[in-house]
Structure formats: C-alpha cells, structure tokens
Design an enzyme around this catalytic site. Sequence first.
Site, mmCIF file in Angstrom:
data_model
loop_
_atom_site.group_PDB
_atom_site.id
_atom_site.type_symbol
_atom_site.label_atom_id
_atom_site.label_comp_id
_atom_site.label_asym_id
_atom_site.label_seq_id
_atom_site.Cartn_x
_atom_site.Cartn_y
_atom_site.Cartn_z
ATOM 1 N N ASP A 62 0.835 -1.201 0.000
ATOM 2 C CA ASP A 62 0.000 0.000 0.000
ATOM 3 C C ASP A 62 0.873 1.257 0.000
ATOM 4 O O ASP A 62 0.554 2.249 -0.657
ATOM 5 C CB ASP A 62 -0.902 0.029 1.242
ATOM 6 C CG ASP A 62 -1.974 -1.056 1.173
ATOM 7 O OD1 ASP A 62 -2.005 -1.792 0.164
ATOM 8 O OD2 ASP A 62 -2.760 -1.159 2.137
ATOM 9 N N ALA A 63 1.985 1.199 0.722
ATOM 10 C CA ALA A 63 2.862 2.374 0.818
ATOM 11 C C ALA A 63 3.472 2.702 -0.544
ATOM 12 O O ALA A 63 3.565 3.872 -0.929
ATOM 13 C CB ALA A 63 3.962 2.119 1.846
ATOM 14 N N ASP B 248 0.825 4.290 -2.597
ATOM 15 C CA ASP B 248 0.635 5.682 -2.169
ATOM 16 C C ASP B 248 1.700 6.591 -2.782
ATOM 17 O O ASP B 248 1.419 7.729 -3.163
ATOM 18 C CB ASP B 248 0.714 5.797 -0.637
ATOM 19 C CG ASP B 248 -0.494 5.164 0.040
ATOM 20 O OD1 ASP B 248 -1.501 4.927 -0.657
ATOM 21 O OD2 ASP B 248 -0.413 4.901 1.256
ATOM 22 N N SER C 234 -35.409 -6.925 -16.695
ATOM 23 C CA SER C 234 -35.457 -7.516 -15.356
ATOM 24 C C SER C 234 -35.337 -9.022 -15.480
ATOM 25 O O SER C 234 -35.386 -9.579 -16.572
ATOM 26 C CB SER C 234 -36.723 -7.093 -14.630
ATOM 27 O OG SER C 234 -37.828 -7.394 -15.438
ATOM 28 N N LEU C 235 -35.155 -9.662 -14.336
ATOM 29 C CA LEU C 235 -34.939 -11.098 -14.303
ATOM 30 C C LEU C 235 -36.156 -11.764 -13.691
ATOM 31 O O LEU C 235 -36.638 -11.327 -12.643
ATOM 32 C CB LEU C 235 -33.756 -11.397 -13.375
ATOM 33 C CG LEU C 235 -32.364 -11.551 -13.944
ATOM 34 C CD1 LEU C 235 -31.373 -11.762 -12.819
ATOM 35 C CD2 LEU C 235 -32.317 -12.715 -14.913
ATOM 36 N N LYS D 83 -26.030 -14.611 -8.077
ATOM 37 C CA LYS D 83 -26.902 -13.442 -8.106
ATOM 38 C C LYS D 83 -26.510 -12.534 -6.939
ATOM 39 O O LYS D 83 -26.815 -12.814 -5.786
ATOM 40 C CB LYS D 83 -28.367 -13.826 -8.003
ATOM 41 C CG LYS D 83 -29.239 -12.572 -8.083
ATOM 42 C CD LYS D 83 -30.686 -12.850 -8.290
ATOM 43 C CE LYS D 83 -31.442 -11.570 -8.573
ATOM 44 N NZ LYS D 83 -31.226 -10.525 -7.562
ATOM 45 N N ARG E 79 -29.759 1.475 -12.762
ATOM 46 C CA ARG E 79 -30.737 0.839 -13.638
ATOM 47 C C ARG E 79 -32.035 1.636 -13.687
ATOM 48 O O ARG E 79 -32.671 1.730 -14.732
ATOM 49 C CB ARG E 79 -31.013 -0.574 -13.133
ATOM 50 C CG ARG E 79 -32.089 -1.292 -13.916
ATOM 51 C CD ARG E 79 -32.224 -2.734 -13.459
ATOM 52 N NE ARG E 79 -33.257 -3.397 -14.223
ATOM 53 C CZ ARG E 79 -34.555 -3.373 -13.924
ATOM 54 N NH1 ARG E 79 -34.966 -2.714 -12.870
ATOM 55 N NH2 ARG E 79 -35.421 -4.003 -14.680
ATOM 56 N N GLU F 28 -23.235 -5.377 -11.073
ATOM 57 C CA GLU F 28 -23.862 -5.087 -9.789
ATOM 58 C C GLU F 28 -22.843 -4.393 -8.882
ATOM 59 O O GLU F 28 -21.703 -4.847 -8.753
ATOM 60 C CB GLU F 28 -24.288 -6.434 -9.185
ATOM 61 C CG GLU F 28 -25.421 -6.386 -8.242
ATOM 62 C CD GLU F 28 -26.805 -6.435 -8.915
ATOM 63 O OE1 GLU F 28 -27.777 -6.418 -8.165
ATOM 64 O OE2 GLU F 28 -26.905 -6.470 -10.165
ATOM 65 N N LYS G 142 -33.730 -18.023 -6.507
ATOM 66 C CA LYS G 142 -33.465 -17.319 -5.248
ATOM 67 C C LYS G 142 -33.299 -18.274 -4.070
ATOM 68 O O LYS G 142 -33.971 -19.309 -3.994
ATOM 69 C CB LYS G 142 -34.642 -16.359 -4.943
ATOM 70 C CG LYS G 142 -34.899 -15.335 -6.040
ATOM 71 C CD LYS G 142 -33.908 -14.191 -6.023
ATOM 72 C CE LYS G 142 -34.262 -13.140 -5.007
ATOM 73 N NZ LYS G 142 -35.327 -12.241 -5.438
#
Length: 676
Positions: free
Chosen positions: A35-36, A39, A84-85, A117, A138, A175, A316
């Site tokens: 990360d340094a 940066d 739509s689904l 999903k 959407r 998504e 679902k």
Amino acid sequence: MAVPREVAERAARLAREIERHNHLYYVLDAPEITDAQWDELFAELAALEAAWPGLATPDSPTQRVGAKPAEGFAEVSHRVPMLSLANAFSDEDVAAFDRRCREGLGKEAVEYSCELKFDGLAVTLAYEDGVLAKGATRGDGETGEDVTANLRTIRAIPLRLRAEPPPRLLEVRGEVLMLRRDFEAFNARARAAGEKTLVNPRNGAAGGLRQLDPRLTAKRRLSFFAYGIGAHEGWAVPPTHAALLDALAALGFPVARERRTATGEAGLLAFYADIGARRDALPCDIDGVVYKVNARAEQEALGFVSRAPRWAVAHKFPAEEAVTELLDIGVQVGRTGAITPVARLAPVFVGGTTVSSATLHNEDEIRRKEVWRRDRVVVRRAGDVIPEVARVAQAGPREEGDRFAMPAACPECGSAIARLEGEAIARCTGGLICPAQRKAALLHFASRRAMDIEGLGDRLVDQLVDAGLVRTPADLYRLDHAALAGLERMADKSAANVLAAIGRSREATLPRFVFALGIRHVGEVTAKDLARHFGTLDALMAADAARLQEAPDVGPVVAESVARFFAEPHNRAVIADLRAAGVRWAEGEPARGAPEGPFAGKIVVLTGTLPTMTRDEAKALVEAAGGRVAGSVSKKTHFVVAGSEAGSKLERARELGIEVLDEARLRAMLEERETP
Ligand code: D41
C-alpha cells in the site's frame, strides 16, 4: 504554459501503472506492491498534475475522487433497456424454466451458463473509445440516474478498458455491492466514532451510490461485479454467455469465479446446491444464482416477455430476513451460567424454516438495537447460525412494561443473576445447583486438576444427571454400587473403579477444592492464591470483596465474582453438604510474609515445549521456589521460560524486553539457593 513532453509521458506512465496495480489488487486479488508503494506512485502523479494544470485527464486515477458535490443526479435514458430477471423459488420453477427453453428451442437438452446473483444494485458503465464516459443506475430499466462521479470511486471499475484497439462503444452491466469485510470495517469505524452504522451491505451500497458527495461514496469502499453488456459498437460479441464473461474479465472487470456451464435441470440444481453450501464463505452477500441460456443465438431465438428475457432466470435462496411480532422477551441459561435474552416471536418463515424464537444476545445489544416487547422486528437467519433479532422494523405501543429488564433470579434454579463489571454477559451464580449448568459443573468438579475423579467423564455425567441420580457434586459421594452398576453399559468392574475414585477424592487439598467449585474467574492459580492467603475455607467464605482483594493478584473482578458465589445460599448449602459427605483437606494458617526462594515474588510465564520437563513439573518447581506461574505475558512478567515451538508469548516477551530463560538457565536459577 504547455506541458513538457517528458512530464506528460511520466504522468501517463504513472497513471497506467497505478491502474494496473488497482486491477491486480481489486480485481485479481493479487497485489504486487505494498500500500505504501502504491501511495508513493499516487502522490507523485498528484504532484505532477497539481504543478501542470491541464495535465490531468478524465481517466487519470487521481480523478476517481475529484469531483465536487453534485446538486442532484441527471436522468440517463438507457440506449438498450436494462431488462429484469424472472424469479424461480423452487425446484419445480427451475424445471419449468428448463422445459420452456427446451420447447422454445426444440432441443432435447439446453446448455446454460450459471453464475451468482449478487445482492447489490444494477448499474451500466459506458466506455467510449475505451474510456469510462458515463455510469448510471438501472432505475426503471428505461431511465436511470447519472452516478458517474460515484462509480469512478470504485477501484474495481476500470477507468480504461484493457483492449487495443478498444471498441468504439461498450456498455458493461453489473452489480455494485459492498464486500462483507468492507461493511464490517465501515461499521466498526462508525461505531467507534459514534456515527450511524449501516444496516446491511446492500443498503450500504445503495446509500453509497446515492451520495451527492463522491468523497462519501469513496468511504464505503464499494465493489463491482460484471455480468453482461448493453449497447456496443465496434466490438465482436462472443458467441456464448460463458465466453462473454471471460471477455469481460479480460477487459479488466471483476467477474465472479463461481461460474460454470451446466446442462438440464439436474445440472442447474447441482450448481444451486453447491453455491448454497458455500454461500457463507463468499466475500459478499448473494441472494441466489442466475441461469442463462449459454448460446447467444439461442437467447435471440427465445426473446423476451414483458421486460424479462425468456432465456434467463434468478433462482433465489429462501429469504434470510422476515418481519414478525416480538411477543415477549425471556431468558435462557447456558451451560456456563450465561444468561441470554431470547425473543419469543409470532412464528414466521425465514431462511427456509419456521422460526418462533430468536436470540437477542445480551442486555447491551437490546439497548443498542432499542428492542421492546410488542415491537415488530426483523428476524434474521443466515446459514446455520441461530436466528437473531436483527433490528426493529416498527415500534410497538412501548408501555413501560414492554421494556426488557434482566430478571434478578435464574429461571432454572432461583439463584441470583449477576453481571460483573466490564462484562457483557449476565450469569447465574448458582453454579453448583443450577440444572442448566449441572453437567458442566460436575465435569469441572471431577476434572484432573480439580477433584481428579478418574472415570467420571462426559458420558457418565450425562447418564447420572439424566437418571436423576446426581444433582450436585455432593450427590456423587452418596452413590452406591447398585445405583452405578444399574446404568446402561456400566460393567461391575468399572462401577467399582469409579466408586473408588470418588472415595479417594474425599482427601482433597484446599486449592483443589476451591478450584473445583467452578467459580467464574477462579482458575487454578487464583484458587491457590486464595487458599494460601486465607488458609481456611471458612475464612475465604467470610471475606467480603475488599478483604478478597488483599490476596495476591486478586483484583476487583475476581473479588466480586468470589464474593457473589459464596453469598449465594444454594452454593453454601452444597459446600456444607460436601463436607458432611466427608470431603476434607488439611487447613493451614493464613499466609504471612513474603514467599521465600530464588523466585520469591517473581511472575513467570511458561511457553513452548521444554527438553526434559513437562509444563506441570516446571510450574511446580517455580512455585516451590516462591514464584508464581501466569498464563500470559504482560509488563508485570519477570521471566519467560521458552522451549521449542514457543510462539506469540515469546514474541511478546521480546517486545516488552522481558528476560527469556531456557530450561538449563531455569534449572541453574532454581539451584541458586544451594550455591551460596
Ligand atoms: O448478480 C445479479 N444480480 C445479476 C443481475 C446477474 N448475475 N445477472 C443478471 N442478468 C440480467 C439479464 C439477464 C437481464 C441481463 C442480472 C440482471 N439482469 C438484473 N439485475 C437487476 C435487474 C436485472
């Protein structure tokens, strides 16, 4: 002034590098730099852009959180509608979907591409000549909102496609969501700062996208997964959905690894079962899986019905949350005496079963969530965990009697309930007589370091308690051969052995006996300290919290716990009963003066495996030399004795600069008394 060529080139190189590292980190989960270091690259680019106005381009990584707060979001009409689904909730629904596809295509078997999903928000990202130009929600599928500035803050979304040459236009759909770890981290920080926490990752993502100030969006650390495309120009669309997902991954988008092709209903259900079993281990919430006809030509042949493709369905998972009425709040007593408030609920179907009670964890949680009797509450049942009351959906009448109050007495045994300072959990203090704690208390009483009754293990304790032969430890000493031998699978010989072991345990020592009582916070060392300090059980039982704290290493928490235990009449009755049954020990004088020996007054921590001594032997030697053996390293520790495979305790000792001894050095110090 025009930007010098070297500066422009350096800036462009830095921008490419930073985006490459973003892709490695956020999409491939395989960072190459720290990360340094990241940066540092970022700071250099930002400095160049600050020094040379006009240098920063829209696809520069510095522009991810550049924009000022917006007034509102502009409307965007989607070039290709976002459909739509349709949903499937059962195996029958899936079978019907497969049948419709087979019949529509006139085929015996249809191949599908299966994917997750995600429980997030659908968005579309428009790339013009390879550069992210616009991103939108959407909305109703026809028109959404322009949330480009917010989407730019999502590091998993590439600002530029990895394609040479890039397509003239490509809309990528997917998504936006919050990974569970980012959700937890956000809430931990919010809680620490006394700010409002997010209810769940989905709300976190939805609220994040709707922020007018992109800096607030950036703080939520949103993520993105791609699952399809919209409008496109100058791009060869792959012939199958599986190949499309691979192509999106190659362009630099995160695409869930959990995807595969399957044929027929059985293949689809196998994918569903597989993902369902792994759901809790995924990095983010999903609410089901999606099946899509794999071949694009077949998708086109099947077409649409009212805004939803005929070639795709979302299968679902059962809803994990449901709303119901909280009828009452009671408490349950655990094996260790922990008192858990439990909500009695109007039965509700959630997570695939009917639930009529749910945990409220503890008093603090009830207060934090502001749950009252007769509220309507959200019940959550995720995976295999016990159902919990997640939050209030709608407050009830809330008369004073509806507020939860911890009962004063244990519902199982009538002993006092106490909550020690600094602890979240209230406990029953009737450790020796409480039916809920009976088995655990007996097992502890009989354990090797306590009364050491060989042969009295889990199974026998279960049998004795279930048969009603033993209620308290004192009952053990009244067992006879006939009662024991009458138990299932108990041979004559074993019964005799257990009886003999019980008999032998009558000859105890005060430290063992005090430890055997199972007083919360009184481990073996504290039991020894207390026994040595008070000398007799009667003196110990008579001491109040202040007197108890005069014993070495006994602080307010231990003192309060001991005082409460002996204040409970039920416990005193069992102790009297044990003495009446012949349990005895040599009583001593209260300790006076400091202990003697080479380790007098020293606190020693043992860690790792010593070459020739067991841990118990080393401990006994240190104690005989006046020292005390503690379990964890702190600033008060004088020595750490380390053997092989010593781990974090040794590390901690080094951090604190505590002297570390090996076995040889320990032996040498123990013998110092003999070498004047
Ligand atoms: O993960 C999802 N939530 C997801 C949503 C997905 N994996 N695939 C999807 N596919 C489509 C079609 C087949 C219509 C392109 C979707 C959605 N739609 C969708 N998301 C929100 C509304 C529709």
